[in-house]
Design a protein around this motif. Structure first.
Motif, mmCIF file in Angstrom:
data_model
loop_
_atom_site.group_PDB
_atom_site.id
_atom_site.type_symbol
_atom_site.label_atom_id
_atom_site.label_comp_id
_atom_site.label_asym_id
_atom_site.label_seq_id
_atom_site.Cartn_x
_atom_site.Cartn_y
_atom_site.Cartn_z
ATOM 1 N N PRO B 69 0.823 -1.224 0.000
ATOM 2 C CA PRO B 69 0.000 0.000 0.000
ATOM 3 C C PRO B 69 0.848 1.262 0.000
ATOM 4 N N TRP B 70 1.865 1.324 0.845
ATOM 5 C CA TRP B 70 2.672 2.545 0.928
ATOM 6 C C TRP B 70 3.430 2.796 -0.355
ATOM 7 N N THR B 72 2.814 1.650 -3.358
ATOM 8 C CA THR B 72 1.929 1.992 -4.482
ATOM 9 C C THR B 72 1.520 3.459 -4.418
ATOM 10 N N SER B 73 1.110 3.899 -3.199
ATOM 11 C CA SER B 73 0.682 5.292 -3.066
ATOM 12 C C SER B 73 1.811 6.243 -3.407
#
Lengths: 561, 569
Positions: B69-70, B72-73
């Motif tokens: 998640p991190w 990708t963001s």
């Protein structure tokens, strides 16, 4: 911003119902767009999850897919309705604004009227008002719609997805957008204004150079003047470049805000889904909805780039609207039947503000009913100024002017115009029929009256040859010769049947025989009127009962060489 | 007839397009760079979409994603910032290119038009030329900064998205491929209807502006006739008519963009519905050998709106091209006009040496209509005062202009101070001349600047004497701010006779030893004409050679000699 408020208020007050409905539809458009993408994202992700889990048969796909189609069509329809409503309301209010500006201009002091360069004024009405069309369409309505859509989306996401996402959205979108808007608004105002000033300077200097190029060439100043024009052009470019830079920075802040918000939504959704707090499909919904929120900023982008131009235009428009009207506001309205001493001037003087010598000093003059007085004297001696004083077009700087026994300052504007008529040295005609030209002076004009006035100024045959009262004149009266235009303007003035008739070189451009015929025609048409005329022709002098010489008030020329 | 008209239109359009290309030629490189960068910025969306799709797919499958998640963001934001930066940079490039091209054109217009001979009145007024340079040329900018980049994106971005979508799912590709091209077709149909309505509207706008301009010019009269109220009512009706017609045009324009948005929305919705059904397994066709995965589905959904975005941008900028072509067409028309330039370039030079004499040999001028004016040979000695007479149309004004080098003669020679007048010595010759034109124009500067005409040579005492000699000192004193007053463009604020006396003062101040005056006493009353004549004689008394074009015999008789232009013919 303070300049925009009166304009917004004007636009709103003209057609608030359409604007209200338009704004509501604008909100619907944004919400539908967000819902469309959010629902699609959720639908696909949920369908994918169901497919993977092997429970695809149980998945209700008809309602979401119907929703997707409904939102797609509804959004388009709402968009069309919103545009029609808001544009119609805006155009309506701008048309009113133009009318108000024309009214305001007409109330400017007489002395300033000829000085107003017509094309500059036209620019003000057309271009400045055009610049203001974005106030409601691209600034006011989008801001309200964006704020409402953001609030609604936030509320829905709060319940559907998670409060954390909503807090992120509000914390990201709100300040980012406000930052961009405030930055552009603050910075672009000065750039727009100096750009406008430079543009005006460039245009004026260029016209100036072209018109005076003969003199400039003879005096070897053409290149120096061209350099002067280029300086203005350079300033114009600098201001535009600065504006473009500000706009691009604003755009960059907005774009970055959008991406940061979407990435944050993705991260929050993913982390929550990992924890199992929410379904992955809801994480997708949150991300897609946030992505679609970018759409709410789209209309604002253009509006933002126009803030400077709008503020600048609004400033000028407001100044004109707020300019104090200078019309006669006295109460004397009686147009007494029979006005024996039509004009009395006692020790009247007039000087331009700041001028060393007055144009007129301590002048006394009476004109009684039925009398004709000719003002003579060298050009520039003050004959025209004296007529202006008598017509109330300029206030005397000394002495007293009385019309029909009452101080001119006590007259009401309309009553004064009914009593005193002036034929200016240069009068302007309008395009339209001869009848319309005459009806300006007298709205309920019948044919026999029109012909009588035309006959008095020896124009009846000319007009008959042209095809009668319904024959048309071109722009500014084109189609008539100089002498004919002069006589038509004179016919217009005598139709007012004033008690005091002021004529400034009435027979300019006429041959002697016609001049004499016209003057006696006017006398016969208005036997009772007191007539005061400024003249430099023998025909005009001979026509007068009395002659009044006006000498220029100038200090003698110094003798030294 | 119809065909001729359309052929004419087509050739006009070709001329305007060629002129536009010529205008942009100097900045061509920057423009292609801007277009390339804007396409690149749009394409950055592909990797952004891919990493989002990968993350969401991993969440559903409960697998650990490639980036997390991190990560990708972070990648998504980094690519987004790069995209915004690239767009901004490309927009800056396009702006500077258009700014430079337009500025070059403005300066060219300035250089060409300022040297046009005043003898031939062109079709375009000074105001029209200045408006073209100041306002209209700017209409080229939106074409460069909006239309051209949108066009570049329309050419490449949808194709690139198709190229990515097809390998994943031919059905999604087909949906996009069908919806995309339909848009221009429908817009063209609606556009045809819009054109008629918009032409009607343009006429009405022109009509309203003319109506308004006339009324503003006539405000003094209208107010004196107490007709302001009625005029305002008429104007209100006209403004309302314009609003209704504008709405008619807008309705059609909105319909056109509604069609566009409808197709874009339906395209996105169809892709979403198709992908959804395919993922559940309801639609077995559409993908290739393997069924569509969740990640691929999300990726396709993310791409769909951006497939249509360039088309929407282009539609929004559609009018930019037409307005740019209208401007370049006008530019081409203006350049097409037959014109004559003055000799020299109007710069300040040291005076041409030689006696203050002028002579001409077999001088011929040809009017634009083709009529030849043959001037009698002149022989004007230093200090002589000469009246040039003849009917109007006999060429008096033209002769003065020829003598001042303000136009080249078609045949013959002018001997100025003993030199044959040509482009090289015209400026030096004019350094000795004084000029009193028929219609004095005051530039928008102080009266002092108008009289002194030179930045380096300010001498108020000498100016005061010059004004006194021309009996113009009284005129100055009655003005609101004396020598600091700005007179209106045609001398508003002073009468015709006063303006000419001021011009005589200017000639006196400049110490010119040859003075040319054109009809200095026309339209003046006797007393004023006398004052002007005295002023001219003062010039002569100081030793200047005086050449006066006039049909005022009182003035002519007071000069040394009268030359009748029609005597020989």
């Amino acid at each position: 911003m303070k300049h925009l408020v009166p304009i917004i208020r004007h636009v709103w007050s003209q057609d608030w119902w359409s604007l209200l409905r338009g704004t509501a539809l604008a909100i619907v458009v944004l919400i539908a767009g967000i819902a469309l993408l959010g629902l699609s994202g959720w639908f696909i992700t949920a369908a994918g999850a169901a497919g993977l889990a092997g429970i695809g048969i149980a998945f209700d796909m008809f309602r979401p897919s119907a929703g997707v189609r409904f939102l797609a069509l509804g959004r388009t329809a709402a968009r069309y309705g919103e545009r029609i409503l808001t544009h119609d309301a805006t155009l309506h209010s701008l048309a009113r604004l133009r009318v108000r500006l024309l009214e305001a201009m007409a109330k400017a002091p007489f002395i300033r009227l000829p000085a107003l360069r017509a094309s500059e004024q036209l620019n003000r009405i057309t271009r400045d008002v055009d610049a203001l069309d974005g106030i409601a369409l691209r600034l006011f309505i989008p801001i309200i719609a964006a704020a409402s859509a953001l609030a609604l989306t936030a509320a829905v996401l709060w319940f559907l997805v998670d409060p954390a996402l909503v807090i992120w959205l509000l914390a990201g979108y709100g300040p980012g957008t406000i930052l961009a808007l405030v930055f552009v608004a603050m910075r672009s105002r000065d750039a727009s204004r100096s750009g406008q000033l430079a543009l005006n300077a460039f245009r004026t200097r260029f016209v100036d150079l072209l018109r005076t190029r003969t003199d400039l060439a003879v005096f070897g100043r053409l290149d120096a003047k061209a350099a002067h024009v280029r300086t203005a052009e350079r300033r114009m470019r600098d201001a535009k470049t600065e504006n473009d830079r500000i706009e691009r920075i604003g755009g960059f802040i907005l774009s970055t805000t959008e991406y940061a918000a979407a990435a944050g939504a993705l991260l929050i959704g993913a982390l929550l889904a990992r924890q199992g707090t929410i379904d992955p499909a809801l994480a997708a919904l949150g991300f897609f909805a946030t992505l679609a929120l970018a759409e709410i900023l789209m209309p604002l982008r253009r509006g933002m780039s126009e803030i400077g131009r709008m503020t600048d235009a609004a400033r000028r428009v407001n100044r004109l609207l707020e300019s104090k009207p200078e019309i006669q506001t006295g109460t004397a309205t009686s147009t007494v039947a029979g006005c024996p001493t039509a004009l009395v001037m006692r020790d009247v003087g007039f000087a331009h503000e700041g001028a060393e010598t007055p144009v007129i000093a301590e002048l006394s003059l009476d004109v009684t009913a039925g009398e004709i007085v000719a003002l003579v004297g060298p050009s520039g001696g003050g004959k025209t100024t004296l007529l202006h004083l008598a017509a109330g077009m300029a206030p005397a700087t000394g002495g007293v002017v009385e019309i029909c026994g009452r101080d001119i300052r006590d007259w009401d504007e309309a009553a004064l115009r009914d009593t005193v008529a002036l034929l200016p040295q240069r009068s302007a005609l309008l395009s339209g029929t001869i009848r319309e030209a005459l009806a300006l002076a007298k709205p309920e004009l019948d044919d026999s009256e029109a012909w009588a006035a035309l006959k008095a100024v020896c124009l009846d045959e000319v007009i008959e040859d042209r095809g009668g009262l319904d024959s048309r004149l071109g722009e500014s009266g084109a189609g008539l010769s100089g002498g004919e235009s002069r006589r038509l303007a004179l016919a217009r003035v005598i139709l007012r049947r004033p008690a005091l008739l002021l004529l400034d070189e009435p027979t300019e451009g006429l041959d002697r025989a016609t001049a004499e015929q016209v003057l006696s025609g006017v006398r016969d048409y208005l036997p009772e009127a007191a007539i005061l005329l400024a003249s430099h022709r023998t025909a005009e002098r001979q026509f007068a009962d009395r002659i009044c010489e006006i000498l220029p008030q100038r200090t003698p020329a110094p003798l030294a060489i | 007839m119809q065909r001729e008209m359309s052929e004419d239109d087509a050739s006009r359009k070709a001329v305007a397009e060629a002129r536009l290309a010529g205008l942009l030629a100097p900045v061509k490189g920057r423009l292609s760079a801007a277009s390339g960068l804007t396409v690149l910025a749009a394409l950055l969306w592909l990797p952004q979409a891919a990493c989002v799709a990968a993350l969401l797919a991993a969440l559903i499958a409960d697998e650990s994603p490639f980036l997390g998640p991190w990560g990708t963001s972070a990648v998504f934001v980094a690519l987004g910032v790069a995209r915004a930066g690239l767009s901004s940079y490309a927009a800056g490039l396009a702006f500077s290119a258009s700014d430079e091209a337009v500025s070059l054109e403005r300066n060219r217009l300035l250089a060409v038009q300022s040297r046009r001979s005043p003898v031939l009145a062109g079709r375009y007024s000074s105001a029209e030329i200045a408006t073209l340079a100041a306002d209209k040329l700017d209409l080229v900018a939106p074409y460069v900064t909006r239309y051209a980049p949108a066009m570049a994106r329309t050419k490449y971005v949808p194709l690139a998205i198709l190229a990515v979508a097809f390998p994943l799912s031919w059905a999604a590709g087909v949906i996009l491929m069908v919806a995309g091209p339909l848009i221009p077709v429908f817009m063209a149909l609606v556009g045809l209807a819009a054109r008629d309505a918009s032409e009607k509207q343009m006429q009405e706008i022109g009509g309203m502006n003319a109506l308004l301009l006339e009324r503003i010019r006539a405000l003094t009269d209208l107010r004196l006739l107490d007709a302001v109220g009625r005029t305002v009512t008429d104007f209100e009706a006209a403004a309302d008519r314009l609003r209704r017609q504008t709405m008619e045009v807008l309705r059609i324009a909105f319909l056109s963009s509604t069609v566009l948005e409808l197709f874009a929305a339906i395209g996105v919705a169809l892709v979403a519905v198709y992908v959804g059904f395919a993922l559940i397994g309801e639609i077995p066709f559409g993908a290739w050998a393997t069924p569509l995965t969740v990640g691929e589905g999300i990726f396709l959904l993310l791409l769909a709106p951006d497939f249509f975005q360039p088309l929407r941008d282009l539609a929004a900028a559609w009018h930019d091209k037409a307005s740019a072509l209208a401007v370049t067409g006008e530019l081409a028309d203006m350049e097409d006009e037959a014109a004559v330039d003055m000799l020299g370039d109007g710069t300040s030079r040291s005076a041409l040496a030689g006696p203050a004499s002028v002579a001409t040999r077999s001088l011929v001028w040809e009017t634009p209509a083709g009529r030849q004016i043959r001037f009698p040979d002149l022989e004007i000695r230093p200090g002589e005062t000469v009246a040039i007479t003849g009917r109007s149309g006999s060429g008096k004004t033209t002769l003065l202009a020829l003598l001042a080098g303000l136009a080249p003669a078609h045949q013959g020679v002018i001997e100025a101070a003993g030199h044959a007048l040509d482009g090289d010595n015209a400026d030096a010759w004019r350094a000795r001349l004084g000029w009193i034109g028929q219609m004095p124009h005051f530039s928008n500067e102080s009266l002092r600047a108008n009289l002194i005409m030179s930045a380096s040579d300010r001498d108020d005492a000498r100016l005061g004497r010059a004004l006194a000699h021309a009996s113009a000192d009284g005129i100055v004193k009655a003005l609101p701010r004396a020598l600091d007053t700005r007179l209106g463009e045609t001398g508003h604020g002073v009468s015709g006779g006063e303006a000419r006396r001021l011009m005589i003062a200017r000639a006196l101040y400049s110490n010119a030893d040859i003075v040319l005056a054109d009809e200095p006493t026309a339209d003046l009353d006797i007393a004023t004409a006398d004052a002007v004549t005295e002023g001219l004689l003062t010039l002569a008394a100081r030793g200047a050679t005086l050449i006066v074009a006039t049909h005022d015999m009182t003035l002519a008789e007071r000069l040394d000699r009268v030359i009748d232009l029609e005597a020989g013919t």
